[in-house]
Design an enzyme around this catalytic site. Structure first.
Site, mmCIF file in Angstrom:
data_model
loop_
_atom_site.group_PDB
_atom_site.id
_atom_site.type_symbol
_atom_site.label_atom_id
_atom_site.label_comp_id
_atom_site.label_asym_id
_atom_site.label_seq_id
_atom_site.Cartn_x
_atom_site.Cartn_y
_atom_site.Cartn_z
ATOM 1 N N ASP A 91 10.943 -29.906 -8.102
ATOM 2 C CA ASP A 91 10.600 -31.148 -8.796
ATOM 3 C C ASP A 91 9.917 -30.925 -10.140
ATOM 4 O O ASP A 91 9.850 -31.836 -10.957
ATOM 5 C CB ASP A 91 9.769 -32.081 -7.904
ATOM 6 C CG ASP A 91 8.522 -31.434 -7.354
ATOM 7 O OD1 ASP A 91 8.054 -30.440 -7.923
ATOM 8 O OD2 ASP A 91 7.997 -31.935 -6.343
ATOM 9 N N GLU A 111 6.404 -26.860 -8.568
ATOM 10 C CA GLU A 111 6.551 -27.990 -7.650
ATOM 11 C C GLU A 111 5.171 -28.559 -7.353
ATOM 12 O O GLU A 111 4.166 -27.837 -7.373
ATOM 13 C CB GLU A 111 7.215 -27.560 -6.342
ATOM 14 C CG GLU A 111 8.700 -27.318 -6.445
ATOM 15 C CD GLU A 111 9.388 -27.408 -5.094
ATOM 16 O OE1 GLU A 111 10.015 -28.455 -4.830
ATOM 17 O OE2 GLU A 111 9.294 -26.443 -4.318
ATOM 18 N N LYS A 113 3.376 -31.183 -4.417
ATOM 19 C CA LYS A 113 3.619 -31.885 -3.162
ATOM 20 C C LYS A 113 2.350 -32.583 -2.682
ATOM 21 O O LYS A 113 1.265 -32.005 -2.694
ATOM 22 C CB LYS A 113 4.099 -30.910 -2.085
ATOM 23 C CG LYS A 113 5.395 -30.184 -2.422
ATOM 24 C CD LYS A 113 6.559 -31.152 -2.596
ATOM 25 C CE LYS A 113 7.856 -30.416 -2.920
ATOM 26 N NZ LYS A 113 8.953 -31.363 -3.208
#
EC number: 3.1.21.4
Length: 277
Positions: A91, A111, A113
Site C-alpha cells: 500500500d 506498508e 497497517k
C-alpha cells in the site's frame, strides 16, 4: 518486552536536514497523508538530494518480474506461474533508483497497517462481543496477510544485499506498553501490552527473525552456522507502542533513512553517476 523508550526514541533517531524536511512543506502539514503519498514525497526528496540519480515510484510489481529475478539467480527458480497478470501491491508502493548499468534497483517498499479498534471503542463508550458486554475485542489475523508481500519482495530482491521493506503498525493490537483509556462514564480500562487477547506483534516478528522492532534493518545480515553462511532479509517493523496513529512526518523520516541506507549499500553500482560532472 515493554519498551516505552522505543516509541519515544523515534523522534530522536531520524534528524534530517532542513532541505529534506522542506520537501514535506505546507502540503504535508495540511493533509493526513497515506503511506503511498509519503513514499512519493520520499522519492521527491531523494531526487532533490541526489540530482545525479534517477528515481521512480510505482505501486505494484508483477509476478512475472519476480520470477524473472529468481531465474537470474538459478534456472530452477521462478518457473511456476498460474495467473499471467498477477502482481503484488504494497500500500506504500515501491521506490527505485536506476544504477550505472540502466537497471532499476529497489530502495524502499512501505506498508502501513492498522489493527485493533479497542482504544476508539472505549473512548466512545462502545462495548463489544457477542453479548455486547466486553471492553475488548479479540484480535483478528488480518495483519498476517503482510507476510505475503514481504515474502514476494524478498524473492524479488534475493540477489541484493539489502532489504528496504518497512512496515508501520498502529492500533491496539500492536502495543509495546500498558495504557489506560477512560470511557465517557469515567470508568478506566487498562490495556496490557502482553495480553494474548490483544497483542499480535508476535505474528509478525517472523519477518525480522525476532530482531528489534523500531530499528532500521535494511542491510541484510549474514550469519554463519556450521559450514553454512545464511543471508537474512529482515523487514523493518515500526510500531507506535501506545496504539496511536503514525505522524506522517516521522514516517517520512524513517522511510528516507531506509532509502539512503539502500543507496549506501548500492554505492558501487551508482558510483559513475554520483561522480559525474
Amino acid at each position: 518486552m515493554s519498551n516505552k523508550k522505543q516509541s519515544n526514541r523515534l523522534t530522536e533517531q531520524h534528524k534530517l536536514s532542513q532541505g529534506v524536511i522542506g520537501i514535506f512543506g505546507d502540503y504535508a502539514k495540511a493533509h493526513d497523508l497515506a503511506v503511498g503519498e509519503v513514499s512519493k514525497l520520499v522519492k521527491k526528496a531523494l531526487s532533490n538530494e541526489y540530482p545525479q540519480l534517477s528515481f521512480r515510484y510505482r505501486d505494484s510489481i508483477k509476478k512475472t518480474e519476480i520470477n524473472e529475478a529468481l531465474k537470474k539467480i538459478d534456472p530452477d527458480l521462478g518457473g511456476t506461474l498460474f495467473v499471467s497478470n498477477s502482481s503484488i501491491k504494497p500500500d506504500g508502493g515501491i521506490v527505485e533508483v536506476k544504477d550505472d548499468y540502466g537497471e532499476w534497483r529497489v530502495v524502499l517498499v512501505a506498508e502501513a497497517k492498522h489493527q485493533g479498534k479497542d482504544i476508539i471503542n472505549i473512548r466512545n463508550g462502545l462495548l463489544v462481543g457477542k453479548r455486547g458486554d466486553q471492553d475488548l475485542m479479540a484480535a483478528g489475523n488480518a495483519i498476517e496477510r503482510s507476510h505475503k508481500n514481504i515474502s514476494e519482495i524478498a524473492n524479488f530482491m534475493l540477489s541484493e544485499s539489502h532489504f528496504p521493506y518497512v512496515l508501520f503498525l498502529e492500533g491496539s493490537n500492536f502495543l509495546t506498553e500498558n495504557i489506560s483509556i477512560t470511557r465517557p462514564d469515567g470508568r478506566v480500562v487498562n490495556l496490557e501490552y502482553n495480553s494474548g487477547i490483544l497483542n499480535r506483534l508476535d505474528r509478525l516478528t517472523a519477518a525480522n527473525y525476532g530482531m528489534p522492532i523500531n530499528s532500521n534493518l535494511c542491510i541484510n545480515k549474514f550469519v554463519n552456522h556450521k559450514d553454512k553462511s545464511i543471508m537474512l532479509q529482515a523487514a523493518s517493523i515500526y510500531t507506535q507502542g501506545d496504539g496511536r496513529e503514525w505522524d506522517s512526518k516521522i514516517m517520512f523520516e524513517i522511510m528516507f533513512d531506509i532509502s539512503t541506507t539502500s543507496l549506501r549499500v548500492l554505492g558501487r553500482d551508482l558510483f559513475e553517476q554520483l561522480t559525474s560532472k
